[in-house]
Design a protein around this motif. Structure first.
Motif, short mmCIF file in Angstrom:
data_model
loop_
_atom_site.label_atom_id
_atom_site.label_comp_id
_atom_site.label_asym_id
_atom_site.label_seq_id
_atom_site.Cartn_x
_atom_site.Cartn_y
_atom_site.Cartn_z
N ALA A 84 83.52 91.69 45.93
CA ALA A 84 82.95 90.44 45.42
C ALA A 84 82.49 90.72 44.00
O ALA A 84 81.36 91.10 43.76
CB ALA A 84 81.79 89.98 46.30
N THR A 85 83.42 90.57 43.05
CA THR A 85 83.13 91.02 41.69
C THR A 85 82.61 89.93 40.78
O THR A 85 82.10 90.22 39.71
CB THR A 85 84.39 91.63 41.06
N SER A 86 82.71 88.67 41.17
CA SER A 86 82.19 87.59 40.34
C SER A 86 80.87 87.09 40.93
O SER A 86 80.56 87.33 42.10
CB SER A 86 83.18 86.43 40.29
N TYR A 87 80.10 86.42 40.11
CA TYR A 87 78.85 85.83 40.61
C TYR A 87 79.15 84.84 41.73
O TYR A 87 78.44 84.79 42.72
CB TYR A 87 78.10 85.12 39.49
N ARG A 88 80.22 84.08 41.58
CA ARG A 88 80.61 83.11 42.62
C ARG A 88 80.97 83.85 43.91
O ARG A 88 80.58 83.44 45.00
CB ARG A 88 81.80 82.27 42.14
N GLY A 89 81.72 84.94 43.79
CA GLY A 89 82.09 85.71 44.98
C GLY A 89 80.89 86.28 45.71
O GLY A 89 80.82 86.26 46.94
N ILE A 90 79.91 86.77 44.94
CA ILE A 90 78.70 87.31 45.55
C ILE A 90 77.91 86.20 46.22
O ILE A 90 77.45 86.36 47.36
CB ILE A 90 77.85 88.05 44.50
N ALA A 91 77.77 85.05 45.55
CA ALA A 91 77.04 83.92 46.13
C ALA A 91 77.71 83.46 47.42
O ALA A 91 77.04 83.22 48.44
CB ALA A 91 76.95 82.77 45.13
N ASP A 92 79.03 83.34 47.40
CA ASP A 92 79.76 82.92 48.60
C ASP A 92 79.60 83.92 49.74
O ASP A 92 79.43 83.54 50.90
CB ASP A 92 81.26 82.74 48.30
N ALA A 93 79.63 85.21 49.41
CA ALA A 93 79.47 86.25 50.44
C ALA A 93 78.07 86.20 51.04
O ALA A 93 77.90 86.31 52.26
CB ALA A 93 79.75 87.62 49.85
N LEU A 94 77.05 86.03 50.22
CA LEU A 94 75.68 85.94 50.73
C LEU A 94 75.52 84.72 51.63
O LEU A 94 74.95 84.80 52.72
CB LEU A 94 74.69 85.87 49.57
N ASN A 95 76.05 83.59 51.19
CA ASN A 95 75.96 82.37 52.01
C ASN A 95 76.73 82.53 53.31
O ASN A 95 76.27 82.09 54.37
CB ASN A 95 76.48 81.16 51.22
N GLY A 96 77.89 83.16 53.24
CA GLY A 96 78.70 83.39 54.44
C GLY A 96 78.02 84.28 55.46
O GLY A 96 78.27 84.17 56.66
N ARG A 97 77.15 85.14 55.00
CA ARG A 97 76.42 86.04 55.90
C ARG A 97 75.09 85.47 56.35
O ARG A 97 74.34 86.12 57.06
CB ARG A 97 76.19 87.37 55.21
N GLY A 98 74.79 84.27 55.88
CA GLY A 98 73.55 83.63 56.30
C GLY A 98 72.31 84.13 55.57
O GLY A 98 71.20 83.83 55.98
N VAL A 99 72.50 84.86 54.47
CA VAL A 99 71.37 85.35 53.69
C VAL A 99 70.85 84.18 52.85
O VAL A 99 71.61 83.49 52.19
CB VAL A 99 71.80 86.51 52.76
N ARG A 100 69.56 83.97 52.87
CA ARG A 100 68.93 82.89 52.10
C ARG A 100 68.21 83.46 50.89
O ARG A 100 67.81 84.62 50.88
CB ARG A 100 67.94 82.12 52.98
N THR A 101 68.04 82.62 49.89
CA THR A 101 67.29 83.03 48.70
C THR A 101 65.82 83.20 49.06
O THR A 101 65.39 82.87 50.16
CB THR A 101 67.40 81.97 47.60
N ALA A 102 65.05 83.69 48.12
CA ALA A 102 63.61 83.90 48.35
C ALA A 102 62.90 82.60 48.70
O ALA A 102 61.91 82.60 49.42
CB ALA A 102 62.96 84.54 47.13
N ARG A 103 63.44 81.49 48.24
CA ARG A 103 62.84 80.18 48.55
C ARG A 103 63.48 79.53 49.77
O ARG A 103 63.18 78.38 50.10
CB ARG A 103 62.96 79.25 47.35
N GLY A 104 64.38 80.24 50.42
CA GLY A 104 65.00 79.72 51.65
C GLY A 104 66.23 78.87 51.44
O GLY A 104 66.74 78.27 52.37
#
Length: 62
Positions: free
Chosen positions: A22-42
């Motif tokens: 996941a080398t782009s910011y978009r790829g990292i964001a998509d991977a985090l969302n796909g794994r159910g990881v939420r931001t610090a604000r939820g």
């Protein structure tokens, strides 16, 4: 109620994702969302969230 996650807690996860293709910011964001990881604000991850964290990461992070 707000989650108590700090940005430092996200650094290892983002580092692993960027190493695993996941080398782009978009790829990292998509991977985090796909794994159910939420931001610090939820919320869901956006490109701007990832870019912010990477810009403020310790030297040698990514």
């Amino acid at each position: 109620m707000r989650p108590t996650t700090t940005r430092q807690e996200f650094y290892p996860t983002i580092a692993r994702l960027s190493e695993a293709a996941a080398t782009s910011y978009r790829g990292i964001a998509d991977a985090l969302n796909g794994r159910g990881v939420r931001t610090a604000r939820g919320g869901r991850w956006q490109v701007s969230n990832v870019r912010y964290l990477v810009a403020r990461a310790p030297t040698g992070f990514c």
